[in-house]
Design an enzyme around this catalytic site. Sequence first.
Site, PDB file in Angstrom:
ATOM      1  CG  ASP A   1      -2.080  -1.006   0.943  1.00  0.00           C
ATOM      2  OD1 ASP A   1      -2.152  -1.433   0.054  1.00  0.00           O
ATOM      3  OD2 ASP A   1      -2.655  -1.216   2.220  1.00  0.00           O
TER       4      ASP A   1
ATOM      5  CG  ASP B   1       0.257   0.542   8.712  1.00  0.00           C
ATOM      6  OD1 ASP B   1       1.363   0.976   9.371  1.00  0.00           O
ATOM      7  OD2 ASP B   1      -0.874   0.459   9.140  1.00  0.00           O
TER       8      ASP B   1
END
Length: 668
Positions: free
Chosen positions: A528, A532
């Site tokens: 992504d 994170d």
Amino acid sequence: MKTAEGSLGTLRKKEFGCMSDEYGEDSIQVLEGLEAVRKRPGMYLGDPHDGSALHHCIWEVVDNAVDEHLAGYNPTVEVDLNADGSVSVTDHGRGIPVGIHAEEGVSAAQVIMTKLHAGGKFDNESYKVAGGLHGVGVSAVNAVSEWLHLEVHREGKVWEQRYELGVPKAKLKSTGKSDTTSTKVSFKPDLTIFSEVVEFDFQQINTRLQRTAFLNAGLQIILRDFRSDDSVEIDHTYDGGLSEYVTLMNAKKNKIHDEVVHVIGSKSGDKGEVHVEIALQWTDSYSENIDCFTNIIHNVDGGTHLSGLRSSLTRTVNSYAQSRKLLKNLNSLSGDDVREGLSAVVSIKHPDPSFNAQTKAKLVTSEVAGIVEQIVNDKLGEYFEENPSIARSIVDKAVLASKAREAARKARDLTRRKGVLEGGGLPGQLADCQSRDPNECELYIVEGESAGGSAKTARDRRTQAVLPLRGKILNVERQRRNIAKVFTNEQIQRMIRALGAGVGNEEGDEGAFDPEKLRYGKIIIMCDADIDGAHIRTLILTFMWRFMRRAIDNGNVYIAMPPLFSVGRGNHVEWVHSEEELDATIKRFKKEAPSAKISIQRYKGLGEMNPEQLWETTMDPEVRRMMRVDIKDVEAADKLFTVLMGEDVPERREFIETHATEVTSLDI
Ligand code: 28F
């Protein structure tokens, strides 16, 4: 643009000798020399486009000032970056000699400022910093300077001379009285010769001057920057010399012993006395960090001084450990064990060193190996006897390293054997591609089951394979002492088995990672586009760096770049990868269709895209964007991974906050 020919026309030749209208052979040769430098600056000063020649000009002048320190006369060097783009370097040594040079008929100062290679072999009493790329001397700097101003305080007087493009405007003249001695060289680089990087880089200059100060204990080097309103002044004076250098190297590391070990000695070689100075300190890190110098010149690739030091360290630590029965059931410590966590600086002074190439990257003078080895054997052996607790800590650290290495080897073997027993099977989660030609095969390593699912649907089944990973993968940097945990980790096993090329950086070790066996020519990490995702990407890269480094070296590893936004106008949709691109796209849409409605959608995760969108934006080889992971600076990368993934959490946070973009763009 001015040409070299034009700037050194016949008119100037007349002024050159400063002897009215007469000029001799020597002056013509000098002019030809200066012209050669202007025509091919790269040959004398390094690349004129990337800033190396530009900065080399400073090093050349500073080196002369340092030589005056080495000769025993100069306590201080000042370097000023002036607002007009010029630089002034001042030393407080004896002052360049101003008398008339018998052969040349002009001042000795002018000879030094104009004759190529002058200044090199004047006297053999001191060790010259032939620090420049080719030790060309200040005349090369003069040749590529719009102007150069020389100011000498000597013999009770101030002496001055100005040059333009290397040619004296007048002879050296006394302009006043003085009761000190000094040399000041100011010059402004001729920007028709340099391109792209034409500004002095404060950081680069500061780092280099600091290093010079470390290598010359007691020499004061002051750097001032007057180029902006708030001027900067930094004073580098290190009475501790190399010890302070090592202290700085280890500033952020956990030291195994408090005191830096300092070894000094000299021995006579074939051409005269060879001086050796070494500072050492062990830390609990895993890498070895040794900087090598010959006559203050950095030898990036080490050489005979480094090999002499290495042999002696292995010998001295082993013999101390054996004599004190500290090895227990170990036979001996390997060189790698002994040097794990070592930070050191080796500085030798040699009357006539040889190097492998003109860049002086590697010292090849063979007698140096034996000289360094002997001195370290004697002095370090003595030091260990006198400081048993320090010696003990160093041995303990090496024993620990040896045990960890052995445990890692066993764990690796076990994993490899297990892989074979299970038929070397591919992991169940892998959706493999049909082709078996690694040149066209790609493996997408995808974070998360749902994104993995979309990728499996979206892919081109012929050439694209997909391996989903579940959640955060193990931080291998935290498991350096417990490698078994790395090899038994399920996510990591998935990757090793899918890639089919073994694991481990130890070249020649059976089962070590071999890029030839890699089942996919491209390994594409797809995470992504958020914090994170960046973290997971770094964890995967850290694993690859520590255990599959040759995949990175070979250029097999890529980072997929999913878009951040889609911008729509009617049926027309475009994908954009950054905020800047978003602004530009909106502007363009507004211009093309002022009345149309523009819709913007932000994509935080891969999971928000359907398979078609994922293909269209991130996986279709025709349009996708990827970055190849290209780690040139191994040491920087090593530090990066240690800091980023190591135990030091506060530092890591700071690092991620300030360097997140750098890490994702991977210009290490
Ligand atoms: C800012 C740059 O270049 N400093 C220098 C000296 C001092 C002497 C010297 C230099 C010796 C025999 C020429 C003085 N007195 N700073 C500098 N300081 N060069 S360059 O001599 C050069 C040769 O012929 C110097 C006595 N001996 C040497």
